[in-house]
Design a protein around this motif. Structure first.
Motif, PDB file in Angstrom:
ATOM      1  N   ARG A  82       2.526 -10.010   2.447  1.00 24.94           N
ATOM      2  CA  ARG A  82       2.936  -9.264   1.261  1.00 24.94           C
ATOM      3  C   ARG A  82       4.287  -8.572   1.457  1.00 24.94           C
ATOM      4  N   LEU A  83       4.659  -8.330   2.710  1.00 23.08           N
ATOM      5  CA  LEU A  83       5.947  -7.708   3.011  1.00 23.08           C
ATOM      6  C   LEU A  83       7.031  -8.741   3.262  1.00 23.08           C
ATOM      7  N   SER A  84       6.626 -10.009   3.340  1.00 26.90           N
ATOM      8  CA  SER A  84       7.588 -11.074   3.636  1.00 26.90           C
ATOM      9  C   SER A  84       8.443 -11.406   2.421  1.00 26.90           C
ATOM     10  N   ARG A  85       9.641 -11.878   2.689  1.00 30.30           N
ATOM     11  CA  ARG A  85      10.527 -12.336   1.622  1.00 30.30           C
ATOM     12  C   ARG A  85      10.452 -13.852   1.442  1.00 30.30           C
ATOM     13  N   LYS A  86       9.521 -14.496   2.163  1.00 29.66           N
ATOM     14  CA  LYS A  86       9.328 -15.933   2.012  1.00 29.66           C
ATOM     15  C   LYS A  86       8.337 -16.181   0.880  1.00 29.66           C
ATOM     16  N   PRO A  87       8.729 -16.946  -0.127  1.00 30.23           N
ATOM     17  CA  PRO A  87       7.865 -17.131  -1.303  1.00 30.23           C
ATOM     18  C   PRO A  87       6.477 -17.671  -0.973  1.00 30.23           C
ATOM     19  N   LEU A  88       6.383 -18.620  -0.025  1.00 24.65           N
ATOM     20  CA  LEU A  88       5.084 -19.205   0.305  1.00 24.65           C
ATOM     21  C   LEU A  88       4.144 -18.157   0.885  1.00 24.65           C
ATOM     22  N   LEU A  89       4.613 -17.400   1.865  1.00 24.95           N
ATOM     23  CA  LEU A  89       3.767 -16.395   2.493  1.00 24.95           C
ATOM     24  C   LEU A  89       3.389 -15.298   1.500  1.00 24.95           C
ATOM     25  N   TYR A  90       4.361 -14.864   0.718  1.00 21.00           N
ATOM     26  CA  TYR A  90       4.098 -13.812  -0.258  1.00 21.00           C
ATOM     27  C   TYR A  90       3.096 -14.287  -1.313  1.00 21.00           C
ATOM     28  N   GLY A  91       3.256 -15.530  -1.771  1.00 22.75           N
ATOM     29  CA  GLY A  91       2.361 -16.071  -2.793  1.00 22.75           C
ATOM     30  C   GLY A  91       0.941 -16.230  -2.272  1.00 22.75           C
ATOM     31  N   LEU A  92       0.791 -16.738  -1.044  1.00 21.72           N
ATOM     32  CA  LEU A  92      -0.541 -16.908  -0.461  1.00 21.72           C
ATOM     33  C   LEU A  92      -1.237 -15.558  -0.293  1.00 21.72           C
ATOM     34  N   ALA A 147       0.414  -0.355   3.278  1.00 22.58           N
ATOM     35  CA  ALA A 147       0.860   1.002   2.961  1.00 22.58           C
ATOM     36  C   ALA A 147       1.213   1.780   4.229  1.00 22.58           C
ATOM     37  N   ALA A 148       0.446   1.562   5.299  1.00 23.06           N
ATOM     38  CA  ALA A 148       0.720   2.259   6.558  1.00 23.06           C
ATOM     39  C   ALA A 148       2.058   1.808   7.145  1.00 23.06           C
ATOM     40  N   ILE A 149       2.340   0.507   7.071  1.00 19.70           N
ATOM     41  CA  ILE A 149       3.617  -0.013   7.590  1.00 19.70           C
ATOM     42  C   ILE A 149       4.782   0.534   6.776  1.00 19.70           C
ATOM     43  N   LEU A 150       4.611   0.577   5.449  1.00 22.03           N
ATOM     44  CA  LEU A 150       5.682   1.077   4.593  1.00 22.03           C
ATOM     45  C   LEU A 150       5.904   2.575   4.768  1.00 22.03           C
ATOM     46  N   SER A 151       4.895   3.284   5.291  1.00 19.12           N
ATOM     47  CA  SER A 151       5.047   4.727   5.475  1.00 19.12           C
ATOM     48  C   SER A 151       5.934   5.073   6.672  1.00 19.12           C
ATOM     49  N   ILE A 152       6.184   4.110   7.536  1.00 18.86           N
ATOM     50  CA  ILE A 152       7.037   4.358   8.701  1.00 18.86           C
ATOM     51  C   ILE A 152       8.501   4.385   8.237  1.00 18.86           C
ATOM     52  N   PRO A 153       9.233   5.419   8.575  1.00 22.40           N
ATOM     53  CA  PRO A 153      10.625   5.534   8.099  1.00 22.40           C
ATOM     54  C   PRO A 153      11.466   4.315   8.468  1.00 22.40           C
ATOM     55  N   ARG A 154      12.358   3.953   7.563  1.00 20.94           N
ATOM     56  CA  ARG A 154      13.234   2.801   7.792  1.00 20.94           C
ATOM     57  C   ARG A 154      14.126   3.003   9.020  1.00 20.94           C
TER      58      ARG A 154
END
Length: 258
Positions: A82-92, A147-154
């Motif tokens: 869901r965090l990937s920018r690859k369409p196949l992985l994101y779609g699956l 959500a936990a991964i996104l909570s880590i500061p960039r």
């Protein structure tokens, strides 16, 4: 008596009052406690079933432990998809999450247990139950981990790249350890929910807590004794897990401050 002790005393009194009301509610049914105590060792799994397999509490715990470990792996893979920018992985990952979060667990169990034989695959009840619980809760864990991964500061990613680390190394050694600390409370809550939802695999004929309680209640016309016994067992197991969760959170918080 200080404020803290007074608060604990009042909480204890409220809990005792509610337990008394629950006992009064159970007494209103005229229960045969001797029959319930006679069947309790079977629900607790102190005996093997006639085929020599686990039954009752041990089988329920086994189903949940294996399903949780597998769900964590699938949930992490789906979260990264869901965090990937690859369409196949994101779609699956998006389709997987949408389907298994949007359909009832009972339907998923029946699709796996009754649908796969139509394709020539005849799963045993235990693997089918584990598969259904894994796929369902993997979807929910996916959102928790994402959500936990996104909570880590960039800035953590940028600092890792400044040190010459690859994106995979940053994820593995920097981001995920911090994300897991954030994900523990909601993930453990899902594990407790899975413990209760595992009762649905009784439709497959697995000799877990709910199947046994229904079977003994049906054969003896003592439904309330068996249902209340099962409810009490699930409650005790949930309380034990909540205590373990609290201690784990406390330990992880202490390690994070050190």
């Amino acid at each position: 008596m200080n404020m803290e002790n007074r608060f604990r005393l009042h909480v204890s009194l409220v809990i005792l009052l509610l337990l008394g009301l629950l006992a009064w509610f159970a007494a209103a049914f005229g229960l045969d406690y001797r029959f319930a105590l006679e069947k309790l060792p079977l629900l607790l799994g102190l005996e093997l079933n006639p085929e020599g397999l686990l039954q009752g509490v041990p089988l329920t715990v086994l189903l949940c432990l294996v399903s949780t470990l597998l769900a964590l792996l699938i949930g992490l893979a789906s979260a990264l998809g869901r965090l990937s920018r690859k369409p196949l992985l994101y779609g699956l990952a998006t389709f997987y999450n949408s389907f298994f979060k949007g359909t009832p667990l009972l339907v998923q169990i029946l699709l796996i247990y009754l649908g796969l034989p139509q394709l020539g695959i005849v799963p045993d009840a235990i693997p089918a139950g584990i598969t259904a619980l894994t796929l369902c809760y993997g979807a929910y864990l996916s959102e928790v981990l994402r959500a936990a991964i996104l909570s880590i500061p960039r800035g953590q990613w940028e600092a890792g790249k400044a040190l010459g680390m690859s994106s995979r190394a940053i994820l593995r050694f920097v981001v995920l350890p911090q994300a897991m600390r954030v994900a523990v409370p909601p993930a453990f809550s899902l594990f407790i929910s899975m413990l209760k939802d595992s009762s649905l695999v009784s439709v497959m004929g697995l000799w877990e807590i709910m199947f046994l309680s229904q079977s003994y209640g049906r054969s003896s016309y003592r439904y309330m004794e068996m249902l209340l016994s099962a409810a009490l067992i699930y409650w005790v197991l949930s309380v034990v897990l909540e205590i373990f969760q609290h201690r784990l959170e406390t330990r992880m918080a202490a390690s994070g401050r050190s």
